[in-house]
Design an enzyme around this catalytic site. Structure first.
Site, short mmCIF file in Angstrom:
data_model
loop_
_atom_site.label_atom_id
_atom_site.label_comp_id
_atom_site.label_asym_id
_atom_site.label_seq_id
_atom_site.Cartn_x
_atom_site.Cartn_y
_atom_site.Cartn_z
N HIS A 121 36.97 80.38 -59.51
CA HIS A 121 36.82 81.32 -60.62
C HIS A 121 35.49 81.17 -61.35
O HIS A 121 35.38 81.53 -62.52
CB HIS A 121 37.99 81.13 -61.61
N THR A 199 48.51 73.01 -62.55
CA THR A 199 48.40 74.47 -62.52
C THR A 199 49.80 75.08 -62.63
O THR A 199 50.77 74.58 -62.09
CB THR A 199 47.70 74.97 -61.24
N ALA A 242 48.53 64.24 -65.31
CA ALA A 242 47.68 63.90 -64.16
C ALA A 242 46.88 62.62 -64.42
O ALA A 242 46.66 61.83 -63.49
CB ALA A 242 46.73 65.06 -63.89
#
Ligand code: BV8
Ligand code: ZN
Length: 255
Positions: A121, A199, A242
């Protein structure tokens, strides 16, 4: 952190010939970068990113959109990579082959030492002319470093054709960069394991990456504080941030 799933990952990681690490906004959350589904702070709480991250928004109010990206770019200057970024960079040195694909527009993977990052992106550091697409050098910008700079910032003008410069970002409704798209989807079809980190799997076509890998027989491990439910026998979910899970995975699998 569900221990049984993290233990399942050790052999998957050790035996993989090609690992894809696929990251979203959650991998930068512990660096203090808001995700898309967190309530954005201050002035930006008034605006939904989905409304701002579009060509129509830039056409309607270029100073508002440019100001938002400048604020995000300047925020990065006081932001550091977190242990998730560092673990991913270290993982590359422990595997025969690793492909890092990110949906994020920040440079935290690169600053943690990752190379050849595939930005599906775009990124905050590659603005270009909105008409002739000439790259625009931000170092020429004299913009103040202050994060309190005026929220609306008029975009600079192209040095070649004098049209407005736009962020080097893929907005909603725009196609992904052809080369990045091809590299990412080729890697998804070739790999043995995908680590899908931080995500929500909402945005298309990026969200197809784990599905393509599963269709080609790979294993997929989601790393997210939210459980990721799946019926597929080769899809696993490790619940946790994470910045904690990835260092744990690295140390247990390789030390
Ligand atoms: C396109 C740059 C073709 C902007 C971004 C099919 C169905 C429906 C809609 C569509 C479709 N196909 C295409 C669309 C339209 C659209 C789309 O997908 N819309 C969505 C909303 C449904 N897609 C597009 O427009 C794409 N283009 O398809 O082109 C085309 C072209 C022309 C004409 C016709 C078709 C382009 C999409 C690119 C948009 N740009 N980024 C910017 O950054 O300003 S997307 C942007 O949002 C991000 O880059 C990111 O990809 C996405 C947000 O997703 P996440 O990264 O997952 O972040 P999110 O906040 O959602 O989730 C964070 C997760 O982290 C959460 O799960 C949370 O639990 C977790 N988390 C939190 N803390 C931690 C954590 N995890 C780990 N550790 C933690 N500590
Ligand atoms: Zn131009």
């Amino acid at each position: 952190m569900n221990k049984e799933n993290i233990a399942v990952c050790f052999p998957l990681l050790r035996q993989a010939a090609h690992v894809v690490v696929f990251t979203g906004a959650g991998v930068s959350a512990e660096s203090g970068i808001p995700t898309f589904r967190d309530a954005l702070t201050g002035f930006w709480a008034l605006h939904d990113p989905m409304d701002l991250a579009t060509p129509e928004a830039f056409d309607r109010d270029p100073a508002l959109v440019w100001g938002w990206y400048e604020w995000r770019r300047r925020q990065l200057r006081i932001t550091q990579p977190n242990p998730a970024h560092t673990a991913i960079a270290a993982l590359a040195g422990r595997l025969p082959r690793l492909t890092l694909i990110t949906q994020n527009v920040d440079d935290l993977h690169e600053r943690a030492g990752s190379r050849d990052v595939i930005h599906l992106h775009g990124d905050l550091h590659s603005p270009r002319c909105s008409v002739c697409a000439a790259a625009h050098s931000l170092c020429a910008e004299s913009g103040t470093d202050s994060l309190e700079a005026d929220r609306k910032i008029s975009p600079p003008r192209c040095l070649h054709c004098n049209n407005l410069v736009r962020p080097g970002i893929v907005w909603f409704g725009e196609s992904l960069p052809e080369r990045a798209f091809q590299q990412a989807f080729d890697a998804a079809g070739d790999c043995d394991l995908v680590l899908s980190v931080g995500t929500s799997g909402v945005v298309q076509p990026a969200a197809l990456i784990p599905e393509i890998a599963l269709q080609h027989g790979a294993n997929v491990v989601h790393i997210n504080p939210q459980p990721v439910r799946s019926q597929h026998p080769q899809e696993y979910s490790i619940q946790g941030p994470a910045g904690e899970v990835l260092p744990r995975l690295m140390s247990a699998a390789f030390c």
